[in-house]
Design an enzyme around this catalytic site. Structure first.
Site, PDB file in Angstrom:
ATOM      1  N   LYS A   1       0.829  -1.210   0.000  1.00 29.30           N
ATOM      2  CA  LYS A   1       0.000   0.000   0.000  1.00 29.30           C
ATOM      3  C   LYS A   1       0.863   1.260   0.000  1.00 29.30           C
ATOM      4  O   LYS A   1       0.619   2.215  -0.756  1.00 29.30           O
ATOM      5  CB  LYS A   1      -0.911  -0.014   1.237  1.00 29.30           C
ATOM      6  CG  LYS A   1      -1.605   1.303   1.562  1.00 29.30           C
ATOM      7  CD  LYS A   1      -2.610   1.685   0.513  1.00 29.30           C
ATOM      8  CE  LYS A   1      -3.375   2.928   0.941  1.00 29.30           C
ATOM      9  NZ  LYS A   1      -4.297   3.391  -0.098  1.00 29.30           N
TER      10      LYS A   1
ATOM     11  N   CYS B   1      -3.770   9.856   0.691  1.00 31.34           N
ATOM     12  CA  CYS B   1      -2.890   8.733   0.349  1.00 31.34           C
ATOM     13  C   CYS B   1      -1.527   9.181  -0.156  1.00 31.34           C
ATOM     14  O   CYS B   1      -0.513   9.010   0.508  1.00 31.34           O
ATOM     15  CB  CYS B   1      -3.554   7.846  -0.708  1.00 31.34           C
ATOM     16  SG  CYS B   1      -4.907   6.855  -0.061  1.00 31.34           S
TER      17      CYS B   1
END
Length: 403
Positions: A204, A258
């Site tokens: 991720k 993010c």
């Protein structure tokens, strides 16, 4: 509502769409959020965030009795942790929300339960939570299924991508991985890729760090091109004609929950090894500062030329085009910095995707454009692309509206 099969802790930009998706499939979901207003909104079948088709999914799930929100968890077979992981000082990740969510369900856990973290986390977080669970509930040691599965969705297309994107799923052991794969297979049509928890956590972080590094290259080119008197949009377009070159588009920085955040999770834990990743963050942060300075210089030049204060339109506050999400937004930072240096100029702040802001007074984009002497494009919202290229205005195009 029947006994829930799934407890979803965190009902934000990822948690609520995921809860609605699972509930739409006929699974009873108990959603948990610390914000009572969020809980009440969802229980009315309404939503507190803007995301296409989410309102329909939540309304249907709540109306059918498959989704209920509360401020406390209840017993279930599957627990998903989808809470924020913000920063402490010096860009160090803060996993206290993950820890608090885990603590809240500790008394409810039983043999055979599935515990999944979806929150973006430093490498090793899933194992830390496992140790915490087994320290508090030693009788469950080796009897739970514990895994990590990060989201990888695009705001504005979340409901589609939750279903169709591939997922990386890593358990603390093989049995946990298999159990988590079986859980997601009921709702996800994309391919499910097995790994271990640590690799899934790093995957991720690496996905978003990769994007950040590539954007930093484009932003660095924009700084160089400005000094070299070259149109960076034309430059990149021509360079991309090469069959093995694919340069991204520059902007006024990098934002969102993010790409602007996840690289720090790597840099914090591996500072000596992550030189490119760390420098990319510096470049993208500097681009926002540079844009604010450019506005300031343009304002001063206007005053010298015209003998009066300019009217300035600051176009966009969101962290990317066509959404209402302002988290970590470089555009918002630039607006704040420009206003800190304000000296009786008239400012029009524009964000077509929100109705009001608790700090900025918002102006309609057409009205702001019409009145302004200086137009600063910060976010490439679709609405802005319909505006004429007015040669009488001083235009600072940081996001390629007129590229």
């Amino acid at each position: 509502m029947n006994n829930p099969e799934v407890v979803m802790i965190g009902l934000g930009y990822i948690g609520l769409p995921t809860a609605a998706l699972i509930a739409e499939g006929g699974t009873y979901v108990h959603g948990v959020d610390i914000n009572q207003k969020v809980v009440d909104t969802i229980n009315r079948g309404e939503i507190h965030i803007v995301e296409p088709s989410l309102d329909t999914a939540v309304s249907k799930a709540v109306g059918g009795g498959f989704l209920k929100a509360d401020t406390t968890p209840v017993a279930a077979d599957n627990y998903l942790i989808v809470v924020p992981t913000p920063f402490k000082d010096k860009n160090e990740p803060d996993i206290s929300f993950v820890h608090a969510a885990t603590k809240a369900i500790l008394p409810l856990l039983k043999e055979g339960d599935l515990y999944i973290i979806e929150s973006t986390s430093p490498v090793g977080t899933t194992e830390k939570m496992m140790q915490h669970i087994y320290e508090e509930r030693p009788e469950l040691k080796g009897k739970l299924h514990i895994a990590y599965c990060p989201e990888r969705v695009l705001p504005g297309n979340v409901m589609y991508e939750l279903v169709h994107n591939d997922r990386v799923i890593g358990g603390v052991d093989e049995a946990s991985t298999e159990k988590a794969i079986a859980f997601y297979a009921k709702y996800v049509k994309g391919e499910l890729h097995k790994t271990n928890a640590r690799t899934a956590e790093m995957c991720k972080l690496v996905e978003n760090s990769s994007r950040d590094v590539q954007i930093a290259f484009a932003n660095e080119l924009s700084l160089i091109s400005d000094k070299a008197d070259i149109n960076v949009w034309e430059l990149i377009n021509l360079a991309n004609k090469h069959p093995r070159v694919n340069i991204l588009q520059p902007g006024c920085g990098v934002g969102g929950h993010c790409i602007a955040v996840d690289p720090y999770f790597i840099v914090s834990d591996y500072p000596m090894e992550s030189k490119i990743i760390g420098t990319a963050r510096e470049v993208n942060n500097y681009k926002s500062f540079w844009c604010a300075e450019k506005v300031q210089n343009t304002k001063l030049q206007f005053e010298l030329q015209h003998g009066r204060k300019p009217k300035i339109a600051l176009m966009g506050l969101a962290f990317k085009p066509n959404i209402d999400d302002l988290r970590e937004s470089p555009a918002k930072y630039i607006v704040q910095r420009v206003l800190q240096n304000a000296n009786n100029e008239e400012y029009y702040i524009v964000e077509p995707n929100i109705n009001e802001h608790n700090v900025f007074k918002l102006t309609d984009y057409e009205s702001a454009f019409k009145k302004a002497d200086i137009v600063v494009f910060l976010v490439a919202h679709d609405e802005f692309k319909s505006l004429p290229k007015d040669s009488d205005k001083n235009i600072l195009d940081f996001c390629g509206i007129y590229k």
